[in-house]
Design an enzyme around this catalytic site. Structure first.
Site, short mmCIF file in Angstrom:
data_model
loop_
_atom_site.label_atom_id
_atom_site.label_comp_id
_atom_site.label_asym_id
_atom_site.label_seq_id
_atom_site.Cartn_x
_atom_site.Cartn_y
_atom_site.Cartn_z
CB THR A 285 1.62 5.52 3.82
OG1 THR A 285 0.85 6.60 3.27
CG2 THR A 285 2.48 6.04 4.96
CB CYS A 286 2.67 0.23 3.93
SG CYS A 286 1.15 0.49 4.87
CB SER A 287 5.13 0.47 -0.60
OG SER A 287 4.48 -0.78 -0.47
CB THR B 255 -0.97 -0.01 1.20
OG1 THR B 255 -0.21 -0.14 2.40
CG2 THR B 255 -1.97 -1.17 1.09
CG LEU C 293 9.35 -2.50 4.24
CD1 LEU C 293 9.59 -3.31 5.50
CD2 LEU C 293 8.75 -3.39 3.14
#
Length: 159
Positions: free
Chosen positions: A48-50, A46, A54
């Site tokens: 923001t996560c990517s 997703t 992370l």
């Protein structure tokens, strides 16, 4: 009820993607006898996560370990195959990708969220925690839609 600092991490099972296929990992065993920086994202791959979450832990892995963290782990309500592929795509070789496929851990710590309006169903909230021998020492839960206190940089500042 949401987990708090000083609480023991509940007993659940994660799944890791390994070269030999999916491997079940008990939370009791995973957190036993060491200091773990665990962060949760609403979903692998997703935005923001990517783009930020992370990568921040990948970039700061050495600094976190230099401050006494034995293991850095990412969890999400995704299956082990997705978590494994996401970890490989982000070159997250210094992190352990823990699939919480059925959301059991998210629910057990009281940090699940309803992502139905985005087609995600029930997911884990965005947070980070520092767990020492199974006991939560730090917990940083994001407000909905934010990315500040669960970052690797924020956790590093608090070590």
């Amino acid at each position: 009820m949401t987990i708090n600092v000083g609480d023991r991490v509940p007993t659940t099972t994660f799944t890791k993607a390994t070269e030999n296929g999916p491997e079940q990992v008990s939370s009791d065993d995973f957190f036993a006898g060491r200091k773990v920086a665990l962060f949760s994202v609403p979903g692998a791959f997703t935005p923001t996560c990517s783009a930020r979450h992370l990568p921040g832990y990948v970039d700061n892995a050495e600094a976190l370990k230099a401050k006494g963290v034995d293991e850095i782990a990412c969890t999400a309500v995704n299956d082990a195959f997705v978590m494994g592929a996401w970890g490989k795509s982000a070159d997250a070789r210094d992190l352990t990708m823990l699939a919480d496929g059925n959301g059991e851990f998210a629910k057990a710590v009281g940090l699940e969220m309803d992502g139905s309006k985005f087609g995600l169903g029930t997911r884990g909230q965005r947070y980070s925690m520092l767990v020492n021998d199974g006991v939560v020492e730090q917990l940083h839960v994001e407000a909905p839609g934010e990315f500040k206190v669960s970052s690797a940089e924020h956790l590093l500042e608090n070590l």
